[in-house]
Motif scaffolding. Structure first.
Motif, PDB file in Angstrom:
ATOM      1  N   TRP A   5     -40.362  -8.009 -28.783  1.00 20.63           N
ATOM      2  CA  TRP A   5     -39.987  -7.757 -27.400  1.00 20.63           C
ATOM      3  C   TRP A   5     -38.472  -7.788 -27.304  1.00 20.63           C
ATOM      4  O   TRP A   5     -37.798  -8.446 -28.102  1.00 20.63           O
ATOM      5  N   ALA A  40     -42.092  -3.320 -28.331  1.00 15.37           N
ATOM      6  CA  ALA A  40     -43.319  -3.073 -27.570  1.00 15.37           C
ATOM      7  C   ALA A  40     -43.143  -3.334 -26.079  1.00 15.37           C
ATOM      8  O   ALA A  40     -43.769  -2.676 -25.249  1.00 15.37           O
ATOM      9  N   VAL A  41     -42.325  -4.322 -25.743  1.00 15.97           N
ATOM     10  CA  VAL A  41     -42.134  -4.719 -24.346  1.00 15.97           C
ATOM     11  C   VAL A  41     -40.647  -4.954 -24.113  1.00 15.97           C
ATOM     12  O   VAL A  41     -39.985  -5.596 -24.918  1.00 15.97           O
ATOM     13  N   SER A  48     -37.045   4.138 -18.034  1.00 14.17           N
ATOM     14  CA  SER A  48     -38.357   4.762 -18.217  1.00 14.17           C
ATOM     15  C   SER A  48     -38.243   6.281 -18.251  1.00 14.17           C
ATOM     16  O   SER A  48     -38.799   6.942 -19.137  1.00 14.17           O
ATOM     17  N   ARG A  56     -38.945   8.869 -21.498  1.00 14.66           N
ATOM     18  CA  ARG A  56     -39.918   9.977 -21.402  1.00 14.66           C
ATOM     19  C   ARG A  56     -39.275  11.330 -21.725  1.00 14.66           C
ATOM     20  O   ARG A  56     -39.863  12.145 -22.440  1.00 14.66           O
ATOM     21  N   ASP A 116     -45.454   4.347 -29.293  1.00 21.72           N
ATOM     22  CA  ASP A 116     -45.887   4.141 -27.912  1.00 21.72           C
ATOM     23  C   ASP A 116     -44.664   3.903 -27.049  1.00 21.72           C
ATOM     24  O   ASP A 116     -43.660   3.357 -27.508  1.00 21.72           O
ATOM     25  N   PRO A 131     -42.709   1.726 -24.675  1.00 17.04           N
ATOM     26  CA  PRO A 131     -42.780   0.279 -24.450  1.00 17.04           C
ATOM     27  C   PRO A 131     -43.101  -0.035 -22.991  1.00 17.04           C
ATOM     28  O   PRO A 131     -42.764   0.735 -22.083  1.00 17.04           O
ATOM     29  N   GLN A 132     -43.776  -1.163 -22.799  1.00 13.89           N
ATOM     30  CA  GLN A 132     -43.994  -1.650 -21.443  1.00 13.89           C
ATOM     31  C   GLN A 132     -42.655  -2.142 -20.913  1.00 13.89           C
ATOM     32  O   GLN A 132     -41.891  -2.773 -21.636  1.00 13.89           O
ATOM     33  N   LEU A 133     -42.377  -1.848 -19.655  1.00 13.06           N
ATOM     34  CA  LEU A 133     -41.152  -2.300 -19.018  1.00 13.06           C
ATOM     35  C   LEU A 133     -41.536  -3.307 -17.939  1.00 13.06           C
ATOM     36  O   LEU A 133     -42.361  -3.010 -17.085  1.00 13.06           O
ATOM     37  N   ARG A 134     -40.935  -4.490 -18.009  1.00  7.89           N
ATOM     38  CA  ARG A 134     -41.257  -5.552 -17.064  1.00  7.89           C
ATOM     39  C   ARG A 134     -39.981  -6.106 -16.448  1.00  7.89           C
ATOM     40  O   ARG A 134     -38.985  -6.282 -17.136  1.00  7.89           O
ATOM     41  N   ARG A 186     -46.360 -15.846 -21.716  1.00  8.74           N
ATOM     42  CA  ARG A 186     -47.419 -15.150 -22.461  1.00  8.74           C
ATOM     43  C   ARG A 186     -48.277 -16.162 -23.214  1.00  8.74           C
ATOM     44  O   ARG A 186     -49.493 -16.103 -23.203  1.00  8.74           O
TER      45      ARG A 186
END
Length: 156
Positions: A5, A56-57, A85, A89, A101, A103-106, A151
């Motif tokens: 991360w 990943a994040v 984001s 893309r 993939d 990554p997840q954005l938080r 987490r």
């Protein structure tokens, strides 16, 4: 093994970065991106780290006001995440960014992370006048470690 991360602390002079270990246990400093007043200048550097480290994040600090609402800086952080984001893309669509993939954005509440970062630097015997080059990345470490710890707590 999980992918690491990335923690991001947005600042006006520097954007601090932190990475987790592959086991998602510990956060460590990963440097600063000098932005001289425009954190959006760090987007490509952050994307480079995402690609190089197979992140990943991405956890981005959300500076909320003490009452929990979003002020000007909080709204800017949301715009920054949206820009990240969109940029990912676009780069993936035109083939110039190769990721397995997206990554997840938080966004994560970062109230008091700078205070914690300064305290940790003092505890590490870094002189107060020497904090400036380290505080942004240390704030990113505090932010990312908080996300990793949350987490772990959810898993238990």
């Amino acid at each position: 093994m999980p992918a690491p991360w990335l923690g991001v602390d947005l600042g006006d002079a520097r954007v601090g970065l932190a990475l987790s270990d592959p086991e998602l246990t510990f956060a460590h400093p990963a440097g600063n991106v000098v932005v001289e007043g425009d954190s959006f200048l760090a987007l490509d550097s952050v994307i480079d780290v995402i690609e190089q480290e197979s992140v990943a994040v991405v956890v981005v600090g959300l500076p909320l006001l003490l009452d929990g609402t979003r002020g000007r800086s909080g709204k800017k952080a949301v715009r920054w995440v949206n820009a990240l984001s969109n940029r990912i893309r676009v780069l993936m669509a035109d083939g110039s960014l190769e990721l397995n993939d997206i990554p997840q954005l938080r966004l994560l509440d970062e109230r008091l992370t700078t205070v914690s970062a300064h305290r940790q630097l003092r505890d590490a015997k870094v002189a107060g006048r020497d904090h400036r080059p380290f505080v942004d990345q240390q704030s990113a470490v505090v932010l990312l470690q908080s996300a990793l710890d949350s987490r772990q707590t959810l898993k238990e």
